[in-house]
Design an enzyme around this catalytic site. Structure first.
Site, PDB file in Angstrom:
ATOM      1  CG  HIS A 538      46.717  48.184  43.721  1.00 37.10           C
ATOM      2  ND1 HIS A 538      46.343  46.934  44.147  1.00 37.10           N
ATOM      3  CD2 HIS A 538      47.432  47.986  42.584  1.00 37.10           C
ATOM      4  CE1 HIS A 538      46.823  46.032  43.316  1.00 37.10           C
ATOM      5  NE2 HIS A 538      47.483  46.649  42.351  1.00 37.10           N
ATOM      6  CD  GLU A 539      48.306  50.619  39.797  1.00 38.96           C
ATOM      7  OE1 GLU A 539      49.396  50.532  39.193  1.00 38.96           O
ATOM      8  OE2 GLU A 539      47.517  49.666  39.898  1.00 38.96           O
ATOM      9  CG  HIS A 542      52.266  47.970  41.406  1.00 39.25           C
ATOM     10  ND1 HIS A 542      52.518  46.660  41.704  1.00 39.25           N
ATOM     11  CD2 HIS A 542      50.954  48.041  41.043  1.00 39.25           C
ATOM     12  CE1 HIS A 542      51.410  45.947  41.524  1.00 39.25           C
ATOM     13  NE2 HIS A 542      50.453  46.768  41.129  1.00 39.25           N
TER      14      HIS A 542
END
Length: 746
Positions: A538-539, A542
């Site tokens: 998920h990170e 980003h």
């Protein structure tokens, strides 16, 4: 709104993302400058660093390449360091962030940043209103932000990853000084008047230029700069009171030392190790605190219904009357602030700069999702009620039973040992798989920069290039291994924002991803829990979002998007962690990495994610409704509101008698007030994108490139609804989200 969010020119706030389950720490910003090795490494360490270099790979060679990569690690462990390598220059790489400042250098740089910012603001303020132009006002402020953002980040990112107390303390002090300067900037009526004068001329070069100017004006006016002096003073007084009460609410929770005394028999079902770890009381009993590391295991594992109820009631009574009174005062002050600034209520004030735009839209969204989930949640609740009747012989089902019987149902429905699953996720293999998936999907190539200046030997720097053109898009640092003094969660920090300068050159974006993952020790690889795999994936989304930005203004770079839009790409890409093909690309049994997770493991991991999702979401919707109602209405009786909402949303399950969860909802005090909805909002729209574009072909590069171009590249330069409409070809819908939950839940 905190003063951390006020002024548009330096913008050191909110360029920091961490998992949505965590509360965001206050104002964090980060930096790095130059690219030379900061410490001499021994031969063995250098060999390891070379051997673990990540390769840009495509096709079915991924698993074999990972094995070869690990083999090279062992073979190269004792090779000599190449003494002839040139250290790349910062200017050549396009980095203006500093990574190895001493404590004194951090403070000196912070003071220079503040002085430069003041000079530029003074200059802009001095321009006669009839002489304002795009160049002397707007471009001046935009370039100040672009130039100073990496320097501001340089001053304060060491607060998270610094190696010494002195450096971390200096970083925190730099943060305080810059924060104070930003607060002063946000009150500069003279600068606001000049920007407003240019806006009134309506001389827009393009849509992004207009959006940037409108954002500058909006930020000042949301801080009261269009009000009279007396009203501005009232705004500041209200903000101070709100900040003080918010911190007092949180402090009360942090300082609460309430304990409950239980006998060991009353804790039946809990692991022996858990009970041994509890403080002892008299007569052989033990003490349970109201902290989550005690409460959650009891609510999940304790077989004794009366114990679960006692704990749940006590949890709902934490800081009872005192925090309820604080929250009531907070809400009243927030409404006063919003009305003073020209809004009908505080919820509308908070939601206006977000994707939702109005509180009415939030209510409409929550109502639709809640209604559509009712049938699913009802079926799930009936399953749990049947389990309780069989196990305890009573039909009454309370909220204190929810976690326990969800766990019991999952145990009966599928057998998944997460300890065994962990054996399939060595850190290096997970990282290699993540790299490959993102490279293949978005047409990227990651290359490690050797001899880069870093703040610790474990840190690595990579460049990201367009695979087809070899254009360098940006850089990212990896600081993922555990060490003392680091921030404890996985998160992403923007170190340098992408933008176009006045001479047409592009400043490339730079990001940092930091975590606390286990290192390889004595030949034994560090292994990741599956939840850590999902968080890292998920990170990293980003990181890619930030690097793929093509906005002209630093203000709109990468993660500088609406707060209820920024998590949509991450929530979308989490789906790859629950599908067989990508999961196998990220996994391999630690003793034989040619053996990835099995299809059955993949299926069970996905079922575990979606099990009883209707009931879990109903609980979250309850909090969102409560949050939005109290921040959009005056004089609400919070106790009565919860008594009314709880059975209505939770399918007849009443609020526990004597409990009042409003006293311990920390998200209502700071960080998420009137915005608790945003987590569900992101999940819903991410589900729509996944179902309509990616579900049938997870590694379809054509769709990935369209997503990169239409969703990631604009950053904050376009309206999010316009972005999603452009990609989907229609307005986003909740339908796919509900269908997915209904199809995959138990």
């Amino acid at each position: 709104m905190s003063h951390r969010q006020r002024h548009p020119t330096i913008k050191s706030n909110a360029i920091f993302r961490c998992p949505s389950t965590h509360i965001f720490p206050p104002f964090l910003a980060f930096g790095a400058f130059g690219l030379r090795r900061n410490k001499r490494m021994g031969k063995e360490e250098e060999g390891k660093k070379k051997g673990r270099r990540m390769l840009a790979l495509t096709g079915a060679a991924a698993l074999v390449a990972v094995a070869i990569n690990l083999l090279f690690t062992a073979l190269n462990a004792h090779k000599s360091k190449n003494q002839n390598k040139k250290k790349p220059k910062a200017g050549v790489l396009g980095l203006t962030v500093h990574v190895n400042l001493s404590a004194s250098e951090i403070l000196k740089l912070a003071d220079r940043v503040i002085a430069k910012s003041k000079d530029v603001h003074d200059y802009v303020a001095s321009i006669p209103l009839d002489k304002v132009t795009y160049t002397n006002v707007i471009l001046t402020l935009a370039e100040l932000e672009a130039q100073q953002f990496p320097l501001v980040q340089s001053c304060v990112f060491q607060k998270m990853v610094g190696l010494s107390d002195d450096v971390r303390k200096a970083s925190a002090e730099a943060e305080r000084r810059i924060d104070a300067h930003l607060l002063i900037c946000s009150k500069r009526e003279d600068v606001y008047r000049v920007i407003k004068a240019f806006a009134a001329k309506g001389e827009w070069m393009n849509a992004e230029n207009k959006h940037y100017v409108n954002c500058l004006v909006r930020d000042f006016e949301r801080n009261g700069m269009n009000l009279t002096l007396s009203k501005r003073e009232e705004v500041e007084r209200l903000r101070t009171q709100i900040d003080e009460l918010s911190m007092r609410y949180i402090q009360n929770l942090n300082e609460d030392n309430t304990t409950i005394i239980f006998s060991e028999s009353e804790l039946a079902g809990l692991p022996r190790e858990f009970i041994k770890g509890l403080d002892k009381a008299e007569n052989g009993k033990v003490k349970v605190t109201l902290r989550s590391h005690h409460i959650t295991p009891i609510l999940e594992h304790c077989k004794v219904g009366s114990t679960r109820k006692t704990v749940a009631v006590a949890q709902g009574q934490r800081c009872g009357e005192v925090n309820l009174s604080i929250l009531e005062n907070l809400v009243q002050l927030r409404h006063k602030l919003a009305r003073l600034l020209g809004y009908s209520n505080y919820a509308d004030y908070v939601v206006e700069p977000r994707m939702a735009r109005t509180s009415a839209k939030v209510f409409e969204f929550l109502e639709e999702v809640s209604i559509r989930l009712t049938d699913l949640a009802t079926r799930e609740l009936n399953v749990l009620k049947d389990l309780k009747r069989k196990e305890e012989g009573v039909s009454s089902f309370g909220i204190e039973d929810l976690l326990y019987y969800i766990r019991r149902a999952e145990e009966q429905d599928f057998d998944l040992d997460l300890g065994v699953v962990k054996q399939y996720f060595p850190v290096s293999l997970v990282l290699s798989g993540i790299f490959k998936i993102f490279q293949d999907l978005f047409g990227l190539r990651f290359e490690e920069i050797e001899e880069a200046e870093v703040w610790h030997n474990d840190v690595r720097l990579f460049s990201a290039l367009d695979f087809s053109t070899s254009e360098r898009l940006g850089y990212f640092y990896l600081d993922i291994y555990s060490r003392k003094g680091k921030y404890g969660h996985t998160c992403v920090v923007a170190l340098q924002n992408g933008c176009i300068s006045s001479n047409g050159a592009r400043q490339i974006p730079v990001a940092l991803i930091t975590s606390q993952l286990p290192k390889q020790i004595d030949g034994n690889p560090g292994l990741m829990r599956f939840s850590e795999v999902v968080n890292l994936f998920h990170e990293f989304s980003h990181v890619v979002h930030h690097i793929c930005n093509c906005a002209s203004f630093a203000r709109f770079s990468g993660l500088r998007v609406e707060a209820d839009f920024v998590e949509i790409p991450g929530k979308l890409l989490e789906n790859w962690c629950y599908e067989s093909i990508p999961l196998k690309m990220m996994s391999g049994f630690h003793q034989d990495i040619t053996k990835p997770v099995t299809d059955e493991m993949c299926r069970l991991l996905k079922r575990r994610r979606d099990s009883f999702s209707g009931l879990k979401l109903k609980q979250e919707i309850l909090l969102c409704y409560f949050d939005e109602i109290i921040h959009s209405s005056e004089n609400v009786d919070m106790v009565e509101l919860l008594k009314h909402l709880h059975p209505k949303i939770m399918l007849g399950i009443p609020l526990l008698e004597g409990s009042n969860p409003a006293s311990c909802f920390s998200r209502l005090a700071i960080g998420y007030e009137a915005a608790c909805y945003s987590h569900i909002w992101s999940e819903v729209f991410a589900a729509d994108i996944f179902a309509s574009k990616f579900q049938d072909d997870l590694l379809n590069q054509y769709v990935g490139l369209q997503f990169k171009k239409k969703v990631l590249a604009p950053g904050g330069s376009k309206d999010p609804m316009e972005i999603l409409f452009d990609f989907l070809g229609r307005k986003p819908s909740v339908q796919a989200y509900v269908e997915h939950k209904t199809r995959n839940s138990i």
